[in-house]
Enzyme design. Sequence first.
Site, PDB file in Angstrom:
ATOM      1  N   CYS A   1       0.855  -1.201   0.000  1.00  0.00           N
ATOM      2  CA  CYS A   1       0.000   0.000   0.000  1.00  0.00           C
ATOM      3  C   CYS A   1       0.883   1.241   0.000  1.00  0.00           C
ATOM      4  O   CYS A   1       2.024   1.205   0.465  1.00  0.00           O
ATOM      5  CB  CYS A   1      -0.891  -0.041   1.241  1.00  0.00           C
ATOM      6  N   HIS A   2       0.336   2.348  -0.465  1.00  0.00           N
ATOM      7  CA  HIS A   2       1.115   3.594  -0.461  1.00  0.00           C
ATOM      8  C   HIS A   2       1.523   3.981   0.962  1.00  0.00           C
ATOM      9  O   HIS A   2       2.537   4.657   1.166  1.00  0.00           O
ATOM     10  CB  HIS A   2       0.310   4.728  -1.105  1.00  0.00           C
ATOM     11  N   THR A   3       0.765   3.548   1.954  1.00  0.00           N
ATOM     12  CA  THR A   3       1.117   3.894   3.338  1.00  0.00           C
ATOM     13  C   THR A   3       2.424   3.213   3.761  1.00  0.00           C
ATOM     14  O   THR A   3       3.183   3.768   4.569  1.00  0.00           O
ATOM     15  CB  THR A   3      -0.039   3.532   4.287  1.00  0.00           C
TER      16      THR A   3
ATOM     17  N   HIS B   1       0.866  -4.195   5.895  1.00  0.00           N
ATOM     18  CA  HIS B   1      -0.366  -4.215   6.698  1.00  0.00           C
ATOM     19  C   HIS B   1      -1.554  -4.702   5.881  1.00  0.00           C
ATOM     20  O   HIS B   1      -2.694  -4.483   6.273  1.00  0.00           O
ATOM     21  CB  HIS B   1      -0.640  -2.812   7.262  1.00  0.00           C
ATOM     22  N   GLU B   2      -1.288  -5.345   4.715  1.00  0.00           N
ATOM     23  CA  GLU B   2      -2.384  -5.729   3.815  1.00  0.00           C
ATOM     24  C   GLU B   2      -2.235  -7.224   3.479  1.00  0.00           C
ATOM     25  O   GLU B   2      -1.945  -7.587   2.347  1.00  0.00           O
ATOM     26  CB  GLU B   2      -2.311  -4.848   2.555  1.00  0.00           C
TER      27      GLU B   2
ATOM     28  N   CYS C   1     -12.145  -4.687  19.285  1.00  0.00           N
ATOM     29  CA  CYS C   1     -12.179  -5.433  20.561  1.00  0.00           C
ATOM     30  C   CYS C   1     -13.601  -5.639  21.052  1.00  0.00           C
ATOM     31  O   CYS C   1     -13.881  -6.528  21.834  1.00  0.00           O
ATOM     32  CB  CYS C   1     -11.345  -4.722  21.629  1.00  0.00           C
TER      33      CYS C   1
ATOM     34  N   CYS D   1     -13.980  -1.612  24.147  1.00  0.00           N
ATOM     35  CA  CYS D   1     -13.440  -0.304  24.527  1.00  0.00           C
ATOM     36  C   CYS D   1     -14.527   0.767  24.328  1.00  0.00           C
ATOM     37  O   CYS D   1     -15.529   0.526  23.638  1.00  0.00           O
ATOM     38  CB  CYS D   1     -12.195   0.034  23.697  1.00  0.00           C
TER      39      CYS D   1
ATOM     40  N   CYS E   1     -15.368   1.245  20.576  1.00  0.00           N
ATOM     41  CA  CYS E   1     -16.197   0.177  19.990  1.00  0.00           C
ATOM     42  C   CYS E   1     -17.626   0.258  20.522  1.00  0.00           C
ATOM     43  O   CYS E   1     -18.594   0.123  19.760  1.00  0.00           O
ATOM     44  CB  CYS E   1     -15.601  -1.195  20.295  1.00  0.00           C
TER      45      CYS E   1
ATOM     46  N   CYS F   1     -11.170   1.476  17.106  1.00  0.00           N
ATOM     47  CA  CYS F   1     -10.961   0.768  18.376  1.00  0.00           C
ATOM     48  C   CYS F   1      -9.702   1.323  19.042  1.00  0.00           C
ATOM     49  O   CYS F   1      -8.672   1.501  18.385  1.00  0.00           O
ATOM     50  CB  CYS F   1     -10.783  -0.725  18.076  1.00  0.00           C
TER      51      CYS F   1
ATOM     52  N   ARG G   1      -4.240   0.851  20.495  1.00  0.00           N
ATOM     53  CA  ARG G   1      -3.681   1.837  19.568  1.00  0.00           C
ATOM     54  C   ARG G   1      -2.339   2.411  20.051  1.00  0.00           C
ATOM     55  O   ARG G   1      -1.425   2.652  19.248  1.00  0.00           O
ATOM     56  CB  ARG G   1      -4.699   2.962  19.314  1.00  0.00           C
TER      57      ARG G   1
ATOM     58  N   CYS H   1      -6.582  -3.766   3.377  1.00  0.00           N
ATOM     59  CA  CYS H   1      -6.513  -2.296   3.402  1.00  0.00           C
ATOM     60  C   CYS H   1      -7.265  -1.678   2.228  1.00  0.00           C
ATOM     61  O   CYS H   1      -8.342  -1.130   2.397  1.00  0.00           O
ATOM     62  CB  CYS H   1      -5.086  -1.770   3.469  1.00  0.00           C
TER      63      CYS H   1
ATOM     64  N   ARG I   1      -1.973  -2.351  -7.830  1.00  0.00           N
ATOM     65  CA  ARG I   1      -1.522  -3.026  -6.611  1.00  0.00           C
ATOM     66  C   ARG I   1      -0.510  -4.099  -6.955  1.00  0.00           C
ATOM     67  O   ARG I   1      -0.732  -4.903  -7.868  1.00  0.00           O
ATOM     68  CB  ARG I   1      -2.703  -3.703  -5.915  1.00  0.00           C
TER      69      ARG I   1
HETATM   70  P1  NAD Z   1      -1.240   5.057  -5.146  1.00  0.00           P
HETATM   71  O1  NAD Z   1       0.171   5.484  -5.211  1.00  0.00           O
HETATM   72  O2  NAD Z   1      -1.627   3.727  -5.681  1.00  0.00           O
HETATM   73  O3  NAD Z   1      -2.184   6.135  -5.888  1.00  0.00           O
HETATM   74  C1  NAD Z   1      -2.058   7.521  -5.754  1.00  0.00           C
HETATM   75  C2  NAD Z   1      -2.636   8.169  -7.026  1.00  0.00           C
HETATM   76  O4  NAD Z   1      -2.702   9.579  -6.836  1.00  0.00           O
HETATM   77  C3  NAD Z   1      -1.782   7.920  -8.272  1.00  0.00           C
HETATM   78  O5  NAD Z   1      -2.609   7.470  -9.345  1.00  0.00           O
HETATM   79  C4  NAD Z   1      -1.184   9.285  -8.567  1.00  0.00           C
HETATM   80  O6  NAD Z   1      -0.918   9.477  -9.950  1.00  0.00           O
HETATM   81  C5  NAD Z   1      -2.287  10.201  -8.052  1.00  0.00           C
HETATM   82  N1  NAD Z   1      -1.846  11.563  -7.745  1.00  0.00           N
HETATM   83  C6  NAD Z   1      -0.671  11.956  -7.204  1.00  0.00           C
HETATM   84  N2  NAD Z   1      -0.639  13.311  -7.098  1.00  0.00           N
HETATM   85  C7  NAD Z   1      -1.824  13.761  -7.579  1.00  0.00           C
HETATM   86  C8  NAD Z   1      -2.395  15.054  -7.744  1.00  0.00           C
HETATM   87  N3  NAD Z   1      -1.726  16.161  -7.376  1.00  0.00           N
HETATM   88  N4  NAD Z   1      -3.631  15.153  -8.252  1.00  0.00           N
HETATM   89  C9  NAD Z   1      -4.327  14.035  -8.614  1.00  0.00           C
HETATM   90  N5  NAD Z   1      -3.830  12.787  -8.503  1.00  0.00           N
HETATM   91  C10 NAD Z   1      -2.590  12.655  -7.990  1.00  0.00           C
HETATM   92  O7  NAD Z   1      -1.636   5.153  -3.599  1.00  0.00           O
HETATM   93  P2  NAD Z   1      -2.828   4.385  -2.839  1.00  0.00           P
HETATM   94  O8  NAD Z   1      -2.327   3.080  -2.333  1.00  0.00           O
HETATM   95  O9  NAD Z   1      -4.044   4.457  -3.667  1.00  0.00           O
HETATM   96  O10 NAD Z   1      -3.010   5.341  -1.558  1.00  0.00           O
HETATM   97  C11 NAD Z   1      -3.556   6.640  -1.720  1.00  0.00           C
HETATM   98  C12 NAD Z   1      -3.480   7.396  -0.396  1.00  0.00           C
HETATM   99  O11 NAD Z   1      -4.355   6.803   0.557  1.00  0.00           O
HETATM  100  C13 NAD Z   1      -2.096   7.385   0.252  1.00  0.00           C
HETATM  101  O12 NAD Z   1      -1.885   8.638   0.867  1.00  0.00           O
HETATM  102  C14 NAD Z   1      -2.234   6.295   1.305  1.00  0.00           C
HETATM  103  O13 NAD Z   1      -1.277   6.437   2.323  1.00  0.00           O
HETATM  104  C15 NAD Z   1      -3.650   6.547   1.775  1.00  0.00           C
HETATM  105  N6  NAD Z   1      -4.359   5.461   2.456  1.00  0.00           N
HETATM  106  C16 NAD Z   1      -5.193   5.810   3.476  1.00  0.00           C
HETATM  107  C17 NAD Z   1      -5.950   4.853   4.112  1.00  0.00           C
HETATM  108  C18 NAD Z   1      -6.885   5.225   5.210  1.00  0.00           C
HETATM  109  O14 NAD Z   1      -7.369   4.338   5.923  1.00  0.00           O
HETATM  110  N7  NAD Z   1      -7.211   6.488   5.388  1.00  0.00           N
HETATM  111  C19 NAD Z   1      -5.836   3.510   3.713  1.00  0.00           C
HETATM  112  C20 NAD Z   1      -4.985   3.202   2.660  1.00  0.00           C
HETATM  113  C21 NAD Z   1      -4.256   4.181   2.026  1.00  0.00           C
HETATM  114  N1  AHE Z   2       1.139   7.245  11.377  1.00  0.00           N
HETATM  115  C1  AHE Z   2       0.453   8.225  10.588  1.00  0.00           C
HETATM  116  C2  AHE Z   2      -1.025   7.886  10.517  1.00  0.00           C
HETATM  117  C3  AHE Z   2      -1.320   7.268   9.236  1.00  0.00           C
HETATM  118  C4  AHE Z   2      -2.799   6.973   9.149  1.00  0.00           C
HETATM  119  O1  AHE Z   2      -3.656   7.847   9.285  1.00  0.00           O
HETATM  120  N2  AHE Z   2      -3.089   5.710   8.951  1.00  0.00           N
HETATM  121  C5  AHE Z   2      -4.447   5.260   8.696  1.00  0.00           C
HETATM  122  C6  AHE Z   2      -4.366   3.979   7.953  1.00  0.00           C
HETATM  123  S1  AHE Z   2      -3.517   4.121   6.406  1.00  0.00           S
HETATM  124  C7  AHE Z   2      -3.601   2.545   5.827  1.00  0.00           C
HETATM  125  O2  AHE Z   2      -2.985   2.467   4.639  1.00  0.00           O
HETATM  126  C8  AHE Z   2      -5.188   4.973  10.000  1.00  0.00           C
HETATM  127  O3  AHE Z   2      -5.711   3.906  10.227  1.00  0.00           O
HETATM  128  N3  AHE Z   2      -5.289   5.969  10.828  1.00  0.00           N
HETATM  129  C9  AHE Z   2      -5.908   5.839  12.107  1.00  0.00           C
HETATM  130  C10 AHE Z   2      -4.884   5.644  13.181  1.00  0.00           C
HETATM  131  O4  AHE Z   2      -5.266   5.429  14.330  1.00  0.00           O
HETATM  132  O5  AHE Z   2      -3.676   5.710  12.854  1.00  0.00           O
HETATM  133  C11 AHE Z   2       0.587   9.612  11.168  1.00  0.00           C
HETATM  134  O6  AHE Z   2       0.352  10.559  10.426  1.00  0.00           O
HETATM  135  O7  AHE Z   2       0.929   9.701  12.351  1.00  0.00           O
HETATM  136 ZN    ZN Z   3      -2.892   0.704   3.478  1.00  0.00          ZN
END
Ligand code: NAD
Ligand code: AHE
Ligand code: ZN
Length: 375
Positions: free
Chosen positions: A40-42, A62-63, A92, A95, A98, A106, A110, A169, A370
Amino acid sequence: MDVRAALAVAAGKPLEITTVQLEGPKAGEVMVEIKATGICHTDEFTLSGADPEGLFPAILGHEGAGVVVEVGPGVTSVKKGDHVIPLYTPECRQCPSCLSRKTNLCTAIRATQGQGVMPDGTSRFSIAGKKLHHYMGCSTFANFTVLPEIAVAKIREDAPFDKVCYIGCGVTTGIGAVVNTAKVAPGAKAIVFGLGGIGLNVIQGLRLAGADMIIGVDINNDKKPWGERFGMTHFVNAKEVGNDLVAHLVNMTKSGADQIGGADYTFDCTGNVTVMRQALEACHRGWGESIIIGVAGAGQEIATRPFQLVTGRVWKGTAFGGARGRTDVPKIVDWYMDGKIEIDPMITHTMPLSDINKGFDLMHEGKSIRSVVIY
Ligand code: NAD
Ligand code: AHE
Ligand code: ZN
């Protein structure tokens, strides 16, 4: 025991494929043989050094998906042989969070999860006697890992590990952002910023929810056919439109008597704070909701004129798509097995653990949706 792992030794360095040591599960914990894991991008975000919680040396990932091989004392909800998906957002069911029924976040473990250790404050991973950090409570870039019982979702045994790992994820995050967080209604107009592994799942979630207009925004034209494949109705290259992106998008959403324009829902799937602002401002005056999914690095902040919120736009965020893992993940696996959602075409590359750095290269080059490591 010895296990094979991709070790993150320091920020910005490639992962090192090596043998590390893993202790067995303690009370309330399970050992899982990981069969497959997505990248994942994360993972890239943390490896790059941008994550304020990033710790090294660590075993990222994490995936994943795999099989329970051993359970510690007191474990009741899973047994040896069960197929599971690790959960970075555990459930859980006890908590305050939850029990509130207001969030999936949860809070049972954390704090220790963020410190890269198990709930008892210690690590199960080491190398030559030196402690290694766990990551997001999962550490799926190792062929065996140890997790708290509350951080695994038991899934059906006929589901293929190399596909359903993505539910750990990306799939759940994207679809969940639509159905759990935004609760998109049929007929909606939506804009998705970033058509990667998350954004495409937002798009398929929007199609599932019956959205009428699904605009995809990216800076890479190669993503256009990908968006269309999952239900995107219009594509915009943000670089080609330039500074007038918000006005351009608002114009696209005007129709009939509604000449105000703006989307009912927008989703940031980039992690870029400038894009997050554009996503908020491309929402419809009075009711448009913008959902932040992307994670941004240490020191990054979002900004907009308060007027944008005063006039009814709403900024929201979502983690793991608002899903309660042990309850919702098995259902999403069923959706996949029943053909309600697609996963296979989004897994553009597979590789053995020894080639995991190629998966990160493909992501940097914008060539993959992916990549999945198959153990
Ligand atoms: P990815 O790298 O597969 O996709 C990112 C996309 O964004 C690419 O297609 C890229 O070309 C595009 N992009 C980059 N800059 C841009 C811009 N300025 N304007 C428009 N498009 C642009 O990444 P991903 O795996 O899809 O993850 C995307 C984001 O989501 C990451 O920041 C990741 O960390 C986050 N994420 C968050 C959660 C969550 O629970 N909140 C879960 C998973 C991933
Ligand atoms: N450690 C980062 C936080 C990143 C973040 O927000 N992670 C998401 C999942 S991304 C999965 O690809 C998340 O679950 N957030 C809730 C949490 O409790 O972290 C930072 O910025 O500190
Ligand atoms: Zn992820």
